[in-house]
Design a protein around this motif. Structure first.
Motif, short mmCIF file in Angstrom:
data_model
loop_
_atom_site.label_atom_id
_atom_site.label_comp_id
_atom_site.label_asym_id
_atom_site.label_seq_id
_atom_site.Cartn_x
_atom_site.Cartn_y
_atom_site.Cartn_z
N PRO A 90 -94.00 -84.88 -36.59
CA PRO A 90 -94.44 -83.42 -36.07
C PRO A 90 -95.67 -83.11 -36.03
O PRO A 90 -96.34 -82.00 -36.43
CB PRO A 90 -93.28 -82.34 -37.26
N HIS A 91 -96.29 -84.20 -37.78
CA HIS A 91 -97.44 -83.50 -38.58
C HIS A 91 -98.20 -84.78 -37.65
O HIS A 91 -100.08 -83.97 -37.81
CB HIS A 91 -97.24 -84.36 -39.29
N MET A 92 -98.51 -85.18 -36.54
CA MET A 92 -99.39 -85.93 -35.81
C MET A 92 -100.32 -84.97 -35.22
O MET A 92 -99.59 -84.00 -34.26
CB MET A 92 -98.44 -86.74 -34.86
N ALA A 93 -100.87 -85.35 -34.38
CA ALA A 93 -102.53 -83.71 -34.29
C ALA A 93 -102.21 -84.69 -32.50
O ALA A 93 -101.84 -85.67 -31.97
CB ALA A 93 -102.96 -84.05 -35.03
N PRO B 81 -88.23 -85.71 -37.08
CA PRO B 81 -88.64 -85.38 -38.01
C PRO B 81 -88.59 -86.16 -39.30
O PRO B 81 -89.60 -86.10 -40.51
CB PRO B 81 -87.84 -84.34 -38.49
N THR C 45 -90.23 -88.31 -41.84
CA THR C 45 -91.30 -89.82 -41.41
C THR C 45 -91.63 -90.17 -42.07
O THR C 45 -90.53 -91.07 -42.74
CB THR C 45 -92.68 -88.55 -41.97
N GLU D 198 -93.18 -90.76 -45.05
CA GLU D 198 -93.54 -90.36 -46.43
C GLU D 198 -92.03 -89.70 -46.52
O GLU D 198 -92.30 -89.59 -47.87
CB GLU D 198 -95.08 -89.57 -46.42
#
Length: 218
Positions: free
Chosen positions: A96-99, A120, A122, A124
């Motif tokens: 989800p955090h990808m630009a 979701p 990731t 990390e």
């Protein structure tokens, strides 16, 4: 056990570059994958450089490699080119955090991946997971022509609703059928697949381009 109850792809986390509780070394994974007799297929979940992924694929010989990290479109295209001749399909995870997520999905699809995975979980927070945003998932599916698998918080209790809402052609399940990391509970696997079958009877079909069968990855 997964094969006996109708799981289509068994996933194995192998030489993942971050400390996650499911990690296997290539020798362990190769022994397990060798026991995946058709129709059960195998998928190695890993991440890293092109050379690392190629080495893992050569030693484990899975049907699919799921790239679950920050691999670039260019490196993914190289892996598609290298591994397609060996009969290994590439599944690229998106987070989800990808630009510019939709544009990125389209680029990976154009690179020749077998499928994408919206997850979701990731690199990390791989040990935590969480539920996927189905609105974002819907936009991803609309942006590409390749299949998009769905992961994130799927269990036997919510699988039917999630499949009905998302129209996902493939689901990827890990912690949702585990009692502890790496230990799949047979009653949970059975209940999950029953929920999937129930969603099929309501929708009429749950399509996967390669087999036309429902697909659950445990």
């Amino acid at each position: 056990m997964c094969a006996r109850h109708g799981v289509d792809i068994a996933g194995f986390v192998v030489s993942y570059p971050r400390p996650v509780p499911w990690n296997l070394d290539v020798t362990e994974a190769a022994e397990l994958i060798a026991g995946c007799a058709p129709p059960l297929q195998s998928c190695v979940v890993t991440s890293g450089s092109v050379d690392h992924v190629l080495a893992v694929a050569a030693k484990t010989r899975p049907d699919y490699i799921q790239l679950h990290g920050g691999e670039s479109v260019a490196d993914t295209a190289r892996l598609v080119a290298e591994l397609s001749s060996r009969g290994v399909g590439i599944i690229k995870a998106l987070f989800p955090h990808m630009a510019d997520l939709e544009k990125l999905a389209a680029a990976f699809c154009a690179a020749g991946v077998f499928a994408l995975l919206f997850d979701p979980r990731t690199p990390e927070n791989a040990h935590q997971g969480g539920a996927a945003d189905l609105a974002v998932y819907a936009r991803l599916r609309a942006a590409v022509s390749c299949p998009v698998a769905l992961a994130g918080g799927i269990t036997a209790r919510n699988a039917g609703e999630i499949i009905a809402r998302s129209q996902a052609p493939m689901i990827d399940v890990m912690t949702g059928v585990e009692s502890r990391p790496g230990v799949k509970e047979e009653p949970e696997v059975i209940a999950l697949l029953e929920a999937v079958a129930g969603s099929l009877s309501q929708r009429g079909t749950f399509w996967c381009e390669t087999t036309g069968r429902h697909r659950a990855e445990a």
